[in-house]
Design a protein around this motif. Sequence first.
Motif, PDB file in Angstrom:
ATOM      1  N   ARG A  76       0.963  -1.233   0.008  1.00  0.00           N
ATOM      2  CA  ARG A  76      -0.073   0.020  -0.033  1.00  0.00           C
ATOM      3  C   ARG A  76       0.811   1.343  -0.073  1.00  0.00           C
ATOM      4  O   ARG A  76       0.420   2.101  -0.685  1.00  0.00           O
ATOM      5  CB  ARG A  76      -1.106   0.120   1.404  1.00  0.00           C
ATOM      6  N   GLU A  77       1.862   1.046   0.691  1.00  0.00           N
ATOM      7  CA  GLU A  77       2.849   2.331   0.879  1.00  0.00           C
ATOM      8  C   GLU A  77       3.348   2.463  -0.469  1.00  0.00           C
ATOM      9  O   GLU A  77       3.818   3.660  -0.947  1.00  0.00           O
ATOM     10  CB  GLU A  77       3.897   2.068   1.736  1.00  0.00           C
ATOM     11  N   ASP A  78       3.940   1.619  -1.226  1.00  0.00           N
ATOM     12  CA  ASP A  78       4.468   1.665  -2.458  1.00  0.00           C
ATOM     13  C   ASP A  78       3.464   2.133  -3.490  1.00  0.00           C
ATOM     14  O   ASP A  78       4.190   2.961  -4.524  1.00  0.00           O
ATOM     15  CB  ASP A  78       5.000   0.074  -2.991  1.00  0.00           C
ATOM     16  N   ASP A  79       2.328   1.676  -3.682  1.00  0.00           N
ATOM     17  CA  ASP A  79       1.186   2.149  -4.434  1.00  0.00           C
ATOM     18  C   ASP A  79       0.972   3.752  -4.120  1.00  0.00           C
ATOM     19  O   ASP A  79       0.917   4.422  -4.907  1.00  0.00           O
ATOM     20  CB  ASP A  79       0.050   1.339  -4.326  1.00  0.00           C
ATOM     21  N   ALA A  80       1.174   3.989  -2.736  1.00  0.00           N
ATOM     22  CA  ALA A  80       0.722   5.476  -2.389  1.00  0.00           C
ATOM     23  C   ALA A  80       2.002   6.500  -2.936  1.00  0.00           C
ATOM     24  O   ALA A  80       1.588   7.205  -3.471  1.00  0.00           O
ATOM     25  CB  ALA A  80       0.432   5.664  -1.028  1.00  0.00           C
TER      26      ALA A  80
ATOM     27  N   ARG B 255      -9.065   8.963   6.072  1.00  0.00           N
ATOM     28  CA  ARG B 255      -8.517   9.673   7.125  1.00  0.00           C
ATOM     29  C   ARG B 255      -9.694  10.386   8.049  1.00  0.00           C
ATOM     30  O   ARG B 255     -10.520  10.840   7.503  1.00  0.00           O
ATOM     31  CB  ARG B 255      -7.316  10.892   6.729  1.00  0.00           C
ATOM     32  N   GLU B 256      -9.241  10.391   9.150  1.00  0.00           N
ATOM     33  CA  GLU B 256     -10.501  10.920  10.076  1.00  0.00           C
ATOM     34  C   GLU B 256     -10.069  12.669   9.919  1.00  0.00           C
ATOM     35  O   GLU B 256      -8.882  12.980   9.986  1.00  0.00           O
ATOM     36  CB  GLU B 256     -10.314  10.706  11.474  1.00  0.00           C
ATOM     37  N   VAL B 257     -10.978  13.301   9.782  1.00  0.00           N
ATOM     38  CA  VAL B 257     -10.580  14.898   9.622  1.00  0.00           C
ATOM     39  C   VAL B 257     -11.381  15.829  10.548  1.00  0.00           C
ATOM     40  O   VAL B 257     -12.563  15.155  10.976  1.00  0.00           O
ATOM     41  CB  VAL B 257     -11.221  15.293   8.253  1.00  0.00           C
ATOM     42  N   ARG B 258     -10.840  16.638  11.064  1.00  0.00           N
ATOM     43  CA  ARG B 258     -11.587  17.559  12.028  1.00  0.00           C
ATOM     44  C   ARG B 258     -11.522  19.018  11.231  1.00  0.00           C
ATOM     45  O   ARG B 258     -10.285  19.283  10.702  1.00  0.00           O
ATOM     46  CB  ARG B 258     -10.841  17.567  13.324  1.00  0.00           C
ATOM     47  N   GLN B 259     -12.708  19.696  11.310  1.00  0.00           N
ATOM     48  CA  GLN B 259     -12.433  20.844  10.568  1.00  0.00           C
ATOM     49  C   GLN B 259     -13.190  22.063  11.643  1.00  0.00           C
ATOM     50  O   GLN B 259     -14.173  21.838  12.386  1.00  0.00           O
ATOM     51  CB  GLN B 259     -13.397  20.967   9.498  1.00  0.00           C
ATOM     52  N   THR B 260     -12.507  23.089  11.600  1.00  0.00           N
ATOM     53  CA  THR B 260     -13.021  24.167  12.484  1.00  0.00           C
ATOM     54  C   THR B 260     -12.702  25.629  12.040  1.00  0.00           C
ATOM     55  O   THR B 260     -11.734  25.960  11.360  1.00  0.00           O
ATOM     56  CB  THR B 260     -12.492  24.182  14.154  1.00  0.00           C
TER      57      THR B 260
ATOM     58  N   ASP C 153      -1.060  12.291  11.070  1.00  0.00           N
ATOM     59  CA  ASP C 153      -0.075  11.596  10.082  1.00  0.00           C
ATOM     60  C   ASP C 153       0.042  10.155  11.026  1.00  0.00           C
ATOM     61  O   ASP C 153      -0.582   9.963  11.892  1.00  0.00           O
ATOM     62  CB  ASP C 153       1.426  12.353  10.341  1.00  0.00           C
ATOM     63  N   PRO C 154       0.826   9.272  10.243  1.00  0.00           N
ATOM     64  CA  PRO C 154       0.888   7.983  10.742  1.00  0.00           C
ATOM     65  C   PRO C 154       1.226   7.801  12.278  1.00  0.00           C
ATOM     66  O   PRO C 154       0.894   6.697  12.943  1.00  0.00           O
ATOM     67  CB  PRO C 154       1.799   7.232   9.909  1.00  0.00           C
ATOM     68  N   ASP C 155       1.931   8.674  13.037  1.00  0.00           N
ATOM     69  CA  ASP C 155       2.409   8.708  14.255  1.00  0.00           C
ATOM     70  C   ASP C 155       1.444   9.482  15.135  1.00  0.00           C
ATOM     71  O   ASP C 155       1.680   9.408  16.271  1.00  0.00           O
ATOM     72  CB  ASP C 155       3.867   9.173  14.533  1.00  0.00           C
TER      73      ASP C 155
END
Length: 165
Positions: free
Chosen positions: A44-48, A138-143, A151-153
């Motif tokens: 998946r990382e290679d495809d990305a 991805r979970e997204v927060r908007q304000t 990010d992954p970490d």
Amino acid sequence: MSPDPASLVAEYDDGRLSRRDLIAGLTALGAASAFAGSAAAQEREDDAADAKPLFSGRNVDHIALDVTDVNRSVAFYERHLGLKKIRGNDRSAFLGRENGEFFVALFQSETPGLNHFCFGIDEYDPLEAARKLKAEGREVRQTSGRTYFKDPDGIEVQLAQKRDL
């Protein structure tokens, strides 16, 4: 031996496998599963890496830090880096250049550290940014027109319209 944990346990219960063989079989299944999972993740990382990016980060717009004493940190950044307090109070402060543009935000917290960092991107549209990120899982927060995601970490990333700094 059987290829799944339930079958291995059933064979052990029936006396057809020793404890040692059961442990070896379960360990082998776990290792194979971990290897398959990491291989799939790498694929998946290679495809990305080959895919077109969702956004084109042009600059780091600002960083936001959690600090234990906002006023003390303001004094530090003013003295050591020549930054100016643009606006703020005892709980938060925005530091930057004389022209009023900030690029360091400080937020009162019990634990110091990185709060988030913001990338400036061309043609920023908060709704479109959220749509693209959600499509990627991805979970997204908007304000207030700001878009945040992790990010992954688990470090929070913010997106904003690129400005000339």
